[in-house]
Design a protein around this motif. Sequence first.
Motif, PDB file in Angstrom:
ATOM      1  N   ALA A 186       0.654  -1.147  -0.094  1.00  0.00           N
ATOM      2  CA  ALA A 186      -0.096  -0.174  -0.009  1.00  0.00           C
ATOM      3  C   ALA A 186       0.847   1.310  -0.081  1.00  0.00           C
ATOM      4  CB  ALA A 186      -1.049   0.032   1.038  1.00  0.00           C
ATOM      5  N   ALA A 187       2.107   1.348   0.718  1.00  0.00           N
ATOM      6  CA  ALA A 187       2.915   2.312   0.720  1.00  0.00           C
ATOM      7  C   ALA A 187       3.397   2.625  -0.328  1.00  0.00           C
ATOM      8  CB  ALA A 187       3.843   2.263   1.823  1.00  0.00           C
ATOM      9  N   ALA A 188       3.637   1.321  -1.241  1.00  0.00           N
ATOM     10  CA  ALA A 188       4.502   1.951  -2.628  1.00  0.00           C
ATOM     11  C   ALA A 188       3.427   2.716  -3.394  1.00  0.00           C
ATOM     12  CB  ALA A 188       4.514   0.557  -3.346  1.00  0.00           C
ATOM     13  N   LYS A 189       2.199   2.652  -3.256  1.00  0.00           N
ATOM     14  CA  LYS A 189       1.216   3.195  -4.060  1.00  0.00           C
ATOM     15  C   LYS A 189       0.884   4.900  -3.694  1.00  0.00           C
ATOM     16  CE  LYS A 189      -1.717  -0.525  -4.781  1.00  0.00           C
ATOM     17  NZ  LYS A 189      -3.115  -1.117  -4.740  1.00  0.00           N
ATOM     18  N   HIS A 198       4.808   5.998   2.388  1.00  0.00           N
ATOM     19  CA  HIS A 198       4.639   5.617   4.005  1.00  0.00           C
ATOM     20  C   HIS A 198       4.050   6.656   4.871  1.00  0.00           C
ATOM     21  CE1 HIS A 198       6.841   1.674   4.144  1.00  0.00           C
ATOM     22  NE2 HIS A 198       7.374   2.068   2.913  1.00  0.00           N
ATOM     23  N   ALA A 199       4.407   8.119   4.755  1.00  0.00           N
ATOM     24  CA  ALA A 199       3.825   9.076   5.689  1.00  0.00           C
ATOM     25  C   ALA A 199       2.497   9.170   5.394  1.00  0.00           C
ATOM     26  CB  ALA A 199       4.732  10.213   5.260  1.00  0.00           C
ATOM     27  N   ARG A 200       2.073   9.101   4.147  1.00  0.00           N
ATOM     28  CA  ARG A 200       0.645   9.487   3.887  1.00  0.00           C
ATOM     29  C   ARG A 200      -0.172   8.182   4.301  1.00  0.00           C
ATOM     30  NH1 ARG A 200      -1.203  10.629  -1.485  1.00  0.00           N
ATOM     31  NH2 ARG A 200      -2.847  11.705  -0.574  1.00  0.00           N
ATOM     32  N   LEU A 201       0.265   7.031   4.112  1.00  0.00           N
ATOM     33  CA  LEU A 201      -0.387   5.676   4.739  1.00  0.00           C
ATOM     34  C   LEU A 201      -0.573   6.016   6.143  1.00  0.00           C
ATOM     35  CD1 LEU A 201      -1.966   3.371   3.709  1.00  0.00           C
ATOM     36  CD2 LEU A 201       0.421   1.933   4.017  1.00  0.00           C
ATOM     37  N   LEU A 202       0.452   6.330   7.145  1.00  0.00           N
ATOM     38  CA  LEU A 202       0.449   6.152   8.225  1.00  0.00           C
ATOM     39  C   LEU A 202      -0.451   7.225   8.786  1.00  0.00           C
ATOM     40  CD1 LEU A 202       1.600   5.269  10.900  1.00  0.00           C
ATOM     41  CD2 LEU A 202       3.339   6.918  10.771  1.00  0.00           C
ATOM     42  N   GLU A 203      -0.267   8.478   7.971  1.00  0.00           N
ATOM     43  CA  GLU A 203      -1.360   9.493   8.328  1.00  0.00           C
ATOM     44  C   GLU A 203      -2.818   9.086   8.305  1.00  0.00           C
ATOM     45  OE1 GLU A 203      -3.064  12.946  10.098  1.00  0.00           O
ATOM     46  OE2 GLU A 203      -0.850  12.458  10.159  1.00  0.00           O
ATOM     47  N   ALA A 204      -3.174   8.205   7.136  1.00  0.00           N
ATOM     48  CA  ALA A 204      -4.490   7.747   6.996  1.00  0.00           C
ATOM     49  C   ALA A 204      -4.919   6.821   8.125  1.00  0.00           C
ATOM     50  CB  ALA A 204      -4.617   7.134   5.562  1.00  0.00           C
ATOM     51  N   HIS A 211      -9.802   6.148   1.439  1.00  0.00           N
ATOM     52  CA  HIS A 211     -10.692   7.467   1.495  1.00  0.00           C
ATOM     53  C   HIS A 211     -10.158   8.319   2.766  1.00  0.00           C
ATOM     54  CE1 HIS A 211     -13.453   5.064   3.999  1.00  0.00           C
ATOM     55  NE2 HIS A 211     -13.697   6.042   4.756  1.00  0.00           N
ATOM     56  N   TRP A 212      -9.220   7.665   3.384  1.00  0.00           N
ATOM     57  CA  TRP A 212      -8.827   8.321   4.638  1.00  0.00           C
ATOM     58  C   TRP A 212      -7.511   9.390   4.283  1.00  0.00           C
ATOM     59  CZ3 TRP A 212     -11.658   8.880   8.621  1.00  0.00           C
ATOM     60  CH2 TRP A 212     -12.742   7.998   8.892  1.00  0.00           C
ATOM     61  N   LEU A 213      -7.082   9.168   2.947  1.00  0.00           N
ATOM     62  CA  LEU A 213      -6.021   9.790   2.593  1.00  0.00           C
ATOM     63  C   LEU A 213      -6.391  11.503   2.268  1.00  0.00           C
ATOM     64  CD1 LEU A 213      -4.305   7.318   0.067  1.00  0.00           C
ATOM     65  CD2 LEU A 213      -3.427   8.273   2.310  1.00  0.00           C
ATOM     66  N   PRO A 214      -5.496  12.606   2.595  1.00  0.00           N
ATOM     67  CA  PRO A 214      -5.979  13.758   2.294  1.00  0.00           C
ATOM     68  C   PRO A 214      -5.568  14.144   0.729  1.00  0.00           C
ATOM     69  CG  PRO A 214      -3.803  13.669   3.464  1.00  0.00           C
ATOM     70  CD  PRO A 214      -4.565  12.345   3.583  1.00  0.00           C
ATOM     71  N   ASP A 215      -6.611  14.928   0.118  1.00  0.00           N
ATOM     72  CA  ASP A 215      -6.428  15.225  -1.068  1.00  0.00           C
ATOM     73  C   ASP A 215      -5.010  16.163  -1.408  1.00  0.00           C
ATOM     74  OD1 ASP A 215      -6.908  15.749  -3.817  1.00  0.00           O
ATOM     75  OD2 ASP A 215      -8.160  17.516  -3.419  1.00  0.00           O
TER      76      ASP A 215
END
Length: 161
Positions: free
Chosen positions: A44-47, A50-56, A85-89
């Motif tokens: 998932a982090a490859a997509k 890592h930082a955005r996935l952790l924030e989600a 859908h938890w990732l910020p735009d």
Amino acid sequence: MGAAILQFPVKEANTFDEAWKLRAGQMRKRGDGQDKTRKLWNKAAAKVGHARLLEALKRYLREEKEPTCGYPGLSVWLNGERWDHWLPDEAAVALIERPPYPQRPALIKALGEPFVVSYIDPAVIHPDGWITPATGYAKGKLVEKGRELKAAGLAGIRSKA
């Protein structure tokens, strides 16, 4: 001619261990083998990074009401791409560090600081008073509070910037 400059990509820190600790208190442990889940995390982090996935994950654990049967395991959350859908735009992320908007005190008074921090601060507030939510989930939450948003001085909700 000047010397050529070689640039090497900076490897992003892997955030799996922090995510594993976060999930310990809230998410189900059944079926959540650490090695299996680490592979899903890295996929998932490859997509998205890592930082955005952790924030989600942090946003999900902070904002999602616990289902009657409990939160899913981290591997289920990752495998089903429930993080999406938890990732910020992207547009909202670029504008997070901006000066406070004039309606913020009224919004905090009407909706409470946790709601404003979670759903309004990451959004784009346009000079004409329209708001563009950071995620689709945030849009739903803002639509629910439409009356309070208008009373605080916002013109309405826009889907796109």
